[in-house]
Design a protein around this motif. Sequence first.
Motif, PDB file in Angstrom:
ATOM      1  N   ARG A 220     -19.422  55.345  -2.984  1.00 12.21           N
ATOM      2  CA  ARG A 220     -20.518  56.228  -1.671  1.00 12.21           C
ATOM      3  C   ARG A 220     -20.958  57.006  -1.986  1.00 12.21           C
ATOM      4  O   ARG A 220     -20.325  58.175  -2.659  1.00 12.21           O
ATOM      5  N   GLU A 221     -21.773  57.914  -1.849  1.00 12.47           N
ATOM      6  CA  GLU A 221     -23.001  58.404  -2.122  1.00 12.47           C
ATOM      7  C   GLU A 221     -22.652  58.952  -3.533  1.00 12.47           C
ATOM      8  O   GLU A 221     -23.086  59.970  -4.190  1.00 12.47           O
ATOM      9  N   ARG A 223     -20.181  58.413  -5.574  1.00 17.81           N
ATOM     10  CA  ARG A 223     -18.310  59.483  -6.102  1.00 17.81           C
ATOM     11  C   ARG A 223     -17.958  58.186  -7.127  1.00 17.81           C
ATOM     12  O   ARG A 223     -17.861  59.199  -7.771  1.00 17.81           O
TER      13      ARG A 223
END
Length: 512
Positions: A220-221, A223
């Motif tokens: 996610r994003e 990471r």
Amino acid sequence: MGPLAYVLIIIALGAGIGLGIVLANNSGKGKVAEARQQAAQIVNDAVNESERIKKDRIADAKEEIYGLRKDLDKEMHDRRNEVKRLEDRIMQKEEAIDKKMDQIEKRDENSQRKAREIENKEEKINKLYQQQINELEKISQLTFEDARQILLDETEKQISRETALLIKNKEAEAKEEADKKAKEIITYAIQRCAADHVAESTVSVVNLPSDEMKGRIIGREGRNIRALETLTGIDLIIDDTPEAVILSGFDPVRREIARISLERLIVDGRIHPARIEETVKKAEAEVDQKMRELGEHAVFEANIGKIHPELVKLIGRLNYRTSYGQNVLKHSLEVSILAGIMADELGFNGRIARRAGLLHDIGKAIDHEVEGPHVQLGVDLLKKYKENSDVIHAVEAHHGDVEPHTVEAVLIQAADAISAARPGARRETLESYTRRLEKLEELVKSFDGIDKCYAISAGREVRIMVKPEVVDDLKMVHIARDIAKQIENDLEYPGQIKVNVIRETRATEYAK
């Protein structure tokens, strides 16, 4: 009167007095007169006896003195005869010396006379020599200095020709014998060291079970991928390549840690920052243990005995380092075995050669972390861990940074060149390969008398055509030697380069 006479008189007087006392006591006064008479008689006899003894002693002394005088006279006579004989010999020698002095004076006079005659003859000879020189100068229309210079030039040409012939013959003999022996030793060493051909790059590819895994790796994003790149120091390239992720980085150890970590995360399926950190730590410990095991295996295979534990780990680290696509650990092990075999065959210290061969590129294990040439880094490491001075010298000299002073150091250079130069051992980019060949041809063309030159056999041979009207057969030997030395000084290349000089004379005619 002598002492003995006085002693006798005293004894007689004492005897007489004693006798008189006795007689006086025994016979009384009547016998005193008789006793005195007897005492006087005894004294008289004693005096006479002493006189007789004195005369005998005087006579003996005179006889002894006469004998001594006679011996002395004889000795003096003999001495006079000896002195006279010596005087005669001295006189004879003086006469002989006088005769020799006369002869020497005569010879000296003759020598002086002959010396004057020689001086006169030399003057005449010098005059004749000068006249002949003048005549020769008139006939030849050359001065003495010009003629001498011509003679010196001809002599120099003749000496140069003979020198070139001698060099050519000696080089042929030496090369024939040396090449034969060297080929036998090197072939034997290579036969006993059959190493794999290796080609690696600065990237690693991790296969994925499906393209869906790419999204989970990114997270996610982003990471997950940021955490993995931060912890390993390796760039993850996720592009359109199907079912694959590319790991890029110049540190091979970090790239290996990243590869192991990513493969385990893919198998586990749980990919998040905490799990990534845990997996990376385990991968670091595993790689560290593997490096130690690889180092111990290499030390055992090279048969070099005990070595510092930190050096063992660094040797194992070389497994993840490549040079021109060649695995450095396998290259170092190959150099160790080759150098050790050649040293044993030549009768030198094989253990030092094997040890130096395994450690000669040890600086490449840390050249991603510490700035500096790998040779100097390796020397510093070996000094830090108290390595043998001969091993340190061989490592320092294996690229010619210092002049090799031991046979083992020379063998390391040879083994390093053999390992790097064999087909398939290394690979080179096209650009650097082309640039190296261009430099080689430019260097050769800088010499006088060169018509054409071609770098062939992947730059391992340069074929040179010389101008036949400028370079003769003997001068070719000097040109080949000078070009070879210039290549050694100015260029960097793996293995060796053969300088092949060709001279050709053609005669062309047309039938009409």
